[in-house]
Structure formats: structure tokens, C-alpha cells
Design a protein around this motif. Structure first.
Motif: not given
Lengths: 346, 150
Positions: A232-233, A288-289
Motif C-alpha cells: 500500500d502507499i 511511503i511505499w
């Protein structure tokens, strides 16, 4: 003609107007049966909790065509109550007490009659807010009766609403909110027709993974989305205005994170500069990823991320310990980081 | 009453005026319309990213990611981001003229991963839009790509 026109206008308004019963909300019960036989306002993650709302209607008008009951509820977003709660009601006098009447979520494209331009959830949040809660990760949802209830002059009916909710996976404590209204009134400002109550005590969800979020407290940290895994991000926010702190005086604020994988790996990333949302608040975010940010090797899966907020020199830190301390608790140490558990849940 | 009649007359006149305007004149010959080129092969760069309906483009550096949909049917992910596939492989569409599904088959993978696509024209440019959930199923991401030279 003029007089006639006025008469018709009055009649039209009267037809469109809202006449229902004086509404009373007498009690809200959020206690659940516990394994030891006692009752307490708490339930294990993923289990179903039953809440009961009791009240009365008193009417002095005839409406044989009926009126539509509206019940709204405020709960943590993690519960996804529009999907995971089932509401039914029963009543005396105008309906048979033995009959259970189903309710459905009011479609998102409808506005309350007296708050046009708002959806029901937005109107409820505008009007009733979060009550005693201070952490904003909550939502209002409104349900309407699937059938109309006939109303007669002199009706003194009692009602009982049963709300069955499968709670989420997050450990938390929050005050729940409830509103009783009817579709015709549609959140008018006349308090005769709309009543609300917040649970006297916090309702607790326990037994899940990760820390317990107390919705009654402000928090230095917030994470979006509430549920995520490594592909996810994820956005981490430092809410610098939650409590007094030295970090907001720093020219630059950074995110410092460490990822733990199910395979036993620990991966630390370079500190990442956070961007200030605007000049009016001390809110700083970074997105962030996780798999990419922590450079997780193929075949490993992050289970949790520990993080804190810091300055360039890393000698001013805001972490869970400080958050607990400012929130009135006594932390065991001063260097416990925040923890974000990576799990999708049910 | 007099006002009422006047109003009716005014409304009628207004109606006549509006319908009298022959603003819509269909000079187009049927069949002249040609389907625009919907070829998806090329190098795609992210222009906007939405998470659960909220634009998050400016919150992270999405600019380095490239999706190479090569004319020979192979695809390559450059500076990878969360996607339904992790590794390079081959791509195809369900219908060459009206593609609605883009399939990726990773090298050495047994099955294909399919994503729904849209390809609107925006600012005179063909876009490629895919909506997918690479992480938790409850989170949805909308990736909007523009074609670039490399």
C-alpha cells in the motif's frame, strides 16, 4: 386571487412541512456480556457487539400514511459500520411489539430535508461532531426504517432499536454516538424531533494486534489508511499541535522508521523529510511505499513499522513515550516509538 | 389576475424565442467519425495518483516510475511502484479497438493478472487510467498515466 394564492401557498407548505412526534431518547446501552458472566462496554476484535437504544414518541397529529424512523451512529472508521452493522427496531402501540422492523443505510446521494447540500454523514458530523472524542478517525452513518410507521393523534409509543455491529481489528477505546430522528424532519433545528446521546463510558475493542488507540485523547501521530500492508502507499502525519513540544520549533522535521518482517528481518531506512501541510498548522506528513522505502527483499513481508518524528540532528524526538506522557499516562521509558501494524484485517 | 396573464404571455413568448433559434445544425455526415487511436503500447509515466479517492500525487515522488508496454507484447517496470504485478512479462488487451481490460503475465508466471482500464483524452493527450488494490483489498488506487518518450 392574491388571497387564494396565499391559501394555496400555505397549503403547499403545510404538506411539505414536517409534523411528527416529539421524540425522546431515554437510554443507550453499550454493555456486552463478558466471559465471566458480567456486563461491560467491551468486546474482542472482530466480534459482534449489540447496542440498544430506547425511547418514546408522543404525537398530536394523524399521519396514517406513516413516518420513517432514522437512527444514526458515530463509530471508529475501522469498524466500517455502514457495512458491518445491522439495525432493527420494534415499537408499541402503532406497531406490534413482537414484530422486528429492518433498517437500511440512507443512500449517500440523499440530503436531510433540513440540511440540503450535505449528505447525512456530513450533516451529522457538522451538527453533532465527535462528542467527547478528540481523535478524528470516526464517522457518522444514518439508517432509515424500510417501512413507514403510521402515526395517530395521541400516540404514546415506545421504541427499542437494536444495533448489531461486527467491530474492526484495531484495539481502541471510543465513545459511541447515537441520533434519533425521522426522515420527514430531516435534521431540523427543532429539538423536539431530534435527539442525540453519546455513550457515557468509552467502548473498548481489545485482543487485536498493536497498540490501543484512545479516541478520547489527542495524538501526535496519525496514519492513513488505517489498514495497510507493504504494497500500500501509507501517509504518516506528525500532528504538532496536539500537545506542547519542542519539535515544532525546528526548521525541518523528519520521519525515522524501522520495518520488521515476518521472516525476522529488521530494515531501517534513511530519515525522510516531512512536508508541512500549510503555514497555519504544525502538521507535517510523508508518504511511503513501505516495501520500496525499506528495500524489503523478495519473499519477506513487513509485519510492523516502528517510527518517530525528529529533527535534522535527531536530538529532538516525538515518540509514543512523549505522546503517552502528554496524554496523562506514565510511560515506562522515554524512547518507545510509535508502532504501525501492517495487517488488512477482516 | 392581470399579472398572471402577463406572466403567461411572457413565458409563451420566451418559449417561442428559444425554440426559434436554430443553433443546432447537424452538418456532420454519419460515418465520418473515426475511432481515435487507442494504441496502448509506449512508455507511460504517472501523472496523478489517487488513494481511496484522494489525490496523493504531490505527497510522494511518483515521477520516476515508467511502465513500458512494448509493441512486441512484452512489458517492463522501471523504478517499480505498487502494482498488481511485480516482475516484467507480457501484456495484452481484451479488445484491440475498445480495450477495457489490460492483462499482465509475469515471466514464468502461470496465470495473468487483469486490471480494468480507461483511456480518456485529456488536454489533447491520450491517458491510461488503472484502478487497482495492490495492498489491502479495502484500499483502492487510481493511477493515471501519460505517454512519454522514455
Amino acid at each position: 386571487m392574491n388571497r387564494k394564492l396565499k391559501y394555496f401557498a400555505f397549503m403547499a407548505l403545510a404538506c411539505a412541512g414536517v409534523f411528527f412526534a416529539c421524540t425522546y431518547l431515554d437510554s443507550v446501552n453499550i454493555d456486552q456480556p463478558q466471559p465471566d458472566g458480567t456486563m461491560a462496554p467491551k468486546v474482542k476484535v472482530g466480534e459482534t457487539a449489540t447496542f440498544t437504544i430506547k425511547g418514546r414518541f408522543e404525537t398530536n397529529e394523524d399521519h396514517p400514511e406513516g413516518r420513517n424512523l432514522v437512527i444514526a451512529m458515530l463509530a471508529p472508521r475501522d469498524w466500517n459500520i455502514a457495512k458491518n452493522c445491522v439495525l432493527t427496531y420494534r415499537g408499541t402501540e402503532v406497531v406490534d411489539w413482537e414484530d422486528i422492523h429492518p433498517m437500511s443505510v440512507i443512500p449517500s446521494n440523499t440530503s436531510p430535508n433540513n440540511m440540503s447540500g450535505y449528505t447525512w454523514p456530513a450533516a451529522l458530523m457538522e451538527r453533532f461532531g465527535l462528542g467527547p472524542n478528540r481523535y478524528n478517525d470516526m464517522e457518522w452513518v444514518a439508517w432509515q426504517g424500510d417501512e413507514l410507521i403510521p402515526i395517530y393523534n395521541g400516540t404514546h409509543a415506545t421504541y427499542e432499536v437494536t444495533v448489531k455491529c461486527k467491530v474492526g481489528q484495531q484495539n481502541l477505546r471510543a465513545n459511541l454516538g447515537f441520533v434519533v430522528n425521522n426522515l420527514g424532519d430531516g435534521m431540523s433545528s427543532d429539538e423536539k424531533y431530534i435527539k442525540y446521546a453519546f455513550s457515557e463510558h468509552q467502548f473498548e475493542v481489545y485482543g487485536g494486534i498493536g497498540e490501543t488507540i484512545d479516541f478520547g485523547k489527542l495524538r501526535f501521530n496519525s496514519v492513513e489508511p488505517a489498514r495497510a500492508i507493504q504494497d500500500d502507499i501509507i501517509t504518516y502525519t506528525f500532528v504538532g499541535d496536539a500537545y506542547e513540544n519542542d519539535l515544532i520549533k525546528e526548521p525541518e522535521i523528519f520521519f525515522r522508521g524501522k520495518a520488521y518482517t515476518a521472516e525476522g528481518g529488521v530494515y531501517e531506512a534513511e530519515k525522510l523529510k516531512m512536508e508541512r501541510a500549510n503555514t497555519f498548522t504544525h502538521s507535517y506528513s510523508c508518504t511511503i511505499w513501505p516495501a520500496g522505502f525499506f528495500n524489503i527483499p523478495d519473499g519477506e513481508t513487513i509485519t510492523k513499522i516502528e517510527y518517530s518524528f525528529t529533527n535534522a540532528a535527531e536530538d529532538v524526538v516525538v515518540n509514543k513515550s512523549l505522546d503517552d506522557l502528554m496524554g496523562g499516562e506514565t510511560p515506562e521509558s522515554d524512547d518507545t516509538p510509535f508502532t504501525y501494524t501492517l495487517v488488512c484485517g477482516a | 389576475m392581470r399579472i398572471f396573464i402577463k406572466a403567461c404571455v411572457a413565458a409563451l413568448l420566451l418559449g417561442v424565442t428559444v425554440t426559434a433559434c436554430d443553433s443546432y445544425n447537424d452538418n456532420e455526415t454519419p460515418g465520418k467519425f473515426v475511432e481515435a487511436d487507442k494504441q496502448l503500447d509506449g512508455v507511460w509515466q504517472l501523472s496523478t495518483v489517487k488513494r481511496n479517492g484522494v489525490d496523493i500525487t504531490s505527497t510522494m515522488d511518483f515521477s520516476k516510475f515508467r511502465l513500458h508496454l512494448n509493441a512486441d507484447g512484452s512489458y517492463k517496470l522501471e523504478n517499480r511502484l505498487p502494482l498488481p504485478v511485480k516482475y516484467d512479462g507480457v501484456w495484452s488487451v481484451d479488445d484491440p479497438t475498445h480495450p477495457f481490460v489490460l492483462s499482465f503475465t509475469e515471466n514464468n508466471a502461470l496465470g495473468a493478472v487483469e486490471v480494468g482500464i480507461q483511456y480518456p483524452i485529456f488536454d489533447g493527450q491520450r491517458r491510461l487510467s488503472i484502478t487497482h488494490s495492490p495492498g489491502c483489498g479495502t484500499n483502492s488506487y487510481e493511477y493515471n498515466f501519460v505517454k512519454v518518450n522514455r
